[in-house]
Write a protein that holds these residues in place. Structure first.
Motif, mmCIF file in Angstrom:
data_model
loop_
_atom_site.group_PDB
_atom_site.id
_atom_site.type_symbol
_atom_site.label_atom_id
_atom_site.label_comp_id
_atom_site.label_asym_id
_atom_site.label_seq_id
_atom_site.Cartn_x
_atom_site.Cartn_y
_atom_site.Cartn_z
ATOM 1 N N PHE A 24 0.826 -1.203 0.000
ATOM 2 C CA PHE A 24 0.000 0.000 0.000
ATOM 3 C C PHE A 24 0.862 1.256 0.000
ATOM 4 O O PHE A 24 0.497 2.271 -0.625
ATOM 5 C CB PHE A 24 -0.926 0.002 1.216
ATOM 6 N N SER A 25 2.006 1.224 0.668
ATOM 7 C CA SER A 25 2.897 2.386 0.694
ATOM 8 C C SER A 25 3.457 2.681 -0.699
ATOM 9 O O SER A 25 3.599 3.845 -1.091
ATOM 10 C CB SER A 25 4.039 2.172 1.690
ATOM 11 N N LYS A 26 3.758 1.617 -1.456
ATOM 12 C CA LYS A 26 4.236 1.809 -2.826
ATOM 13 C C LYS A 26 3.124 2.352 -3.710
ATOM 14 O O LYS A 26 3.359 3.228 -4.557
ATOM 15 C CB LYS A 26 4.762 0.488 -3.381
ATOM 16 N N LEU A 27 1.918 1.830 -3.513
ATOM 17 C CA LEU A 27 0.774 2.340 -4.270
ATOM 18 C C LEU A 27 0.527 3.808 -3.945
ATOM 19 O O LEU A 27 0.160 4.599 -4.832
ATOM 20 C CB LEU A 27 -0.472 1.515 -3.940
ATOM 21 N N THR A 28 0.738 4.186 -2.688
ATOM 22 C CA THR A 28 0.536 5.576 -2.283
ATOM 23 C C THR A 28 1.453 6.516 -3.057
ATOM 24 O O THR A 28 1.055 7.628 -3.430
ATOM 25 C CB THR A 28 0.778 5.735 -0.768
ATOM 26 N N ALA A 29 2.680 6.084 -3.333
ATOM 27 C CA ALA A 29 3.600 6.900 -4.124
ATOM 28 C C ALA A 29 3.056 7.108 -5.543
ATOM 29 O O ALA A 29 3.164 8.210 -6.110
ATOM 30 C CB ALA A 29 4.978 6.243 -4.179
ATOM 31 N N VAL A 30 2.466 6.054 -6.118
ATOM 32 C CA VAL A 30 1.845 6.166 -7.436
ATOM 33 C C VAL A 30 0.666 7.135 -7.381
ATOM 34 O O VAL A 30 0.491 7.989 -8.259
ATOM 35 C CB VAL A 30 1.368 4.783 -7.938
ATOM 36 N N ILE A 31 -0.134 6.996 -6.321
ATOM 37 C CA ILE A 31 -1.303 7.861 -6.147
ATOM 38 C C ILE A 31 -0.879 9.317 -5.995
ATOM 39 O O ILE A 31 -1.479 10.226 -6.588
ATOM 40 C CB ILE A 31 -2.118 7.419 -4.919
ATOM 41 N N PHE A 32 0.158 9.564 -5.208
ATOM 42 C CA PHE A 32 0.620 10.933 -4.991
ATOM 43 C C PHE A 32 1.092 11.570 -6.295
ATOM 44 O O PHE A 32 0.850 12.755 -6.548
ATOM 45 C CB PHE A 32 1.747 10.952 -3.961
ATOM 46 N N SER A 33 1.783 10.804 -7.126
ATOM 47 C CA SER A 33 2.272 11.359 -8.389
ATOM 48 C C SER A 33 1.108 11.748 -9.289
ATOM 49 O O SER A 33 1.110 12.819 -9.911
ATOM 50 C CB SER A 33 3.187 10.356 -9.099
ATOM 51 N N ARG A 34 0.082 10.871 -9.348
ATOM 52 C CA ARG A 34 -1.095 11.207 -10.149
ATOM 53 C C ARG A 34 -1.809 12.423 -9.575
ATOM 54 O O ARG A 34 -2.341 13.255 -10.309
ATOM 55 C CB ARG A 34 -2.059 10.013 -10.207
ATOM 56 N N SER A 35 -1.817 12.536 -8.245
ATOM 57 C CA SER A 35 -2.485 13.656 -7.595
ATOM 58 C C SER A 35 -1.835 14.988 -7.955
ATOM 59 O O SER A 35 -2.524 15.975 -8.225
ATOM 60 C CB SER A 35 -2.462 13.469 -6.073
#
Length: 389
Positions: free
Chosen positions: A206-217
């Motif tokens: 989930f922490s790795k996914l959060t990095a992906v989410i933050f970049s899209r954000s």
């Protein structure tokens, strides 16, 4: 899954995000009315999103413990209140306060509503239910700029009262429908396999996914905030054309979000994310190199494909990684992960003030590279999320 109930949740999502989508389209009007710098204008987005970013995971965490379904209606009312109040204030400080109120409303709405969308969707249709719910947000971001631009241009800023009227009506509809929604959620929960309660949380993934989410954000909010200003100040188009540019982007996003969900079901969540980011880097690079209004408008469609295809797979992956705490997961994927980009927008505004909007927009494709790298670090998960109302 009762269609009328999932569609009501989708309508609520649209009404809430309509308010969030309206604010960027109003920035050119506020810049003119208050003689704001780019940084000050972007700070209005910051004011709205920082509270939403911080509070959504918090509200999501507690929604996993104790449901407070009335918060959906309260959140809708506050979201609309913040936007329409902006049409009746006379100072920049008051604008900031109104933006904060709208952000708090959004923070109240998202985690509980996303959890309910999951809860009323049967085990074999949860992906479909979440995708439909997610489309509501895109619809809101599509119509928000159009309504805001129309009201401000033709009726003056006092016309923003319409946002308060719409959100209040939808909030009242939720109060009336909530008993039936809760009963449906209980029926769905009783019919699901008991083995699902063995689900675990995979915080590392989930922490790795959060990095992906933050970049899209960051990409999402940079586009959402600066496209209207870019259209007016760099491409020399009218304020109404600037609002239409956002509407084009988010209207196309409605369709693409559904397509992204279908692609995710067919090819897998992670593979869909990776291909989207592979395409995102060159598309955003081409978009930021153009200063021609016609070409930029055409490229908006390709930008929409790149940033909206990952939406549904991201939400679903988050709920699978944190299968026991989907309220918190939703608070991050729909809240903090989406809103954190608004925290970055003042910094982009500073770059724009010092070096120009053209230079500031280069952050888009650079950030996409970061998301691409982390997308290749993700691992699959076969867990099904648990939802409790």
């Amino acid at each position: 899954m009762a269609k009328n109930h999932i569609y009501l949740l989708t309508l609520g999502h649209a009404a809430n995000d309509m308010c969030q989508g309206a604010l960027p389209a109003l920035l050119p009007f506020f810049i003119k009315a208050y003689s704001l710098s780019y940084e000050s204008a972007a700070t209005l987005i910051f004011a709205s999103t920082v509270f939403s970013s911080i509070l959504q995971p918090v509200f999501g965490y507690f929604s996993d413990k104790i449901s407070r379904s009335a918060l959906i209606s309260l959140g809708l009312v506050l979201s609309g209140l913040g936007i329409y109040t902006m049409g009746f204030v006379s100072s920049y400080a008051a604008l900031l306060s109104a933006a904060i109120v709208s952000g708090i409303g959004s923070a109240l709405f998202h985690p509980e509503a996303a959890k309910m969308a999951n809860a009323i969707s049967s085990a074999d249709k949860k992906a479909k239910g979440i995708s439909i719910f997610a489309v509501g947000g895109n619809i809101g971001f599509a119509v928000g700029p159009l309504i805001a631009g129309f009201c401000a241009y033709h009726a003056g800023l006092h016309g923003l009262l319409v946002f308060g009227v719409i959100t209040t009506l939808v909030a009242f509809a939720f109060l009336l429908a909530m008993p039936a929604i809760k009963n449906l959620a209980k029926d769905v929960a009783s019919s699901e396999p008991k083995g699902q309660n063995l689900a675990k949380n995979d915080w590392r993934s989930f922490s790795k996914l959060t990095a992906v989410i933050f970049s899209r954000s960051v990409i999402f909010f940079t586009l959402n905030t600066f496209i209207p200003i870019y259209w007016v100040h760099v491409l020399h188009q009218s304020e109404s054309s600037a609002s239409m540019a956002l509407t084009i982007l988010f209207s196309f996003g409605v369709v693409v979000t559904l397509v992204g969900g279908a692609l995710s079901d067919k090819f897998g969540h992670i593979k869909t994310l990776r291909y989207a980011y592979i395409a995102m880097v060159p598309i955003l690079f081409a978009f930021t190199q153009s200063t021609d209004a016609t070409l930029c408008t055409i490229l908006l469609f390709f930008v929409g494909i790149a940033i909206f295809v990952p939406y549904s797979p991201t939400v679903l992956l988050g709920q699978r990684y944190l299968a026991k705490n989907i309220g918190f997961a939703s608070g991050v994927t729909l809240g903090l992960g989406v809103s954190v980009g608004g925290i970055v927008t003042p910094a982009v505004g500073v770059i724009a003030d010092k070096f120009g909007l053209y230079a500031a927009m280069q952050i888009l494709w650079m950030t996409a590279i970061i998301g691409l790298v982390f997308s290749f670090m993700l691992t699959p998960s076969s867990q099904r999320p648990q939802a409790h109302i």
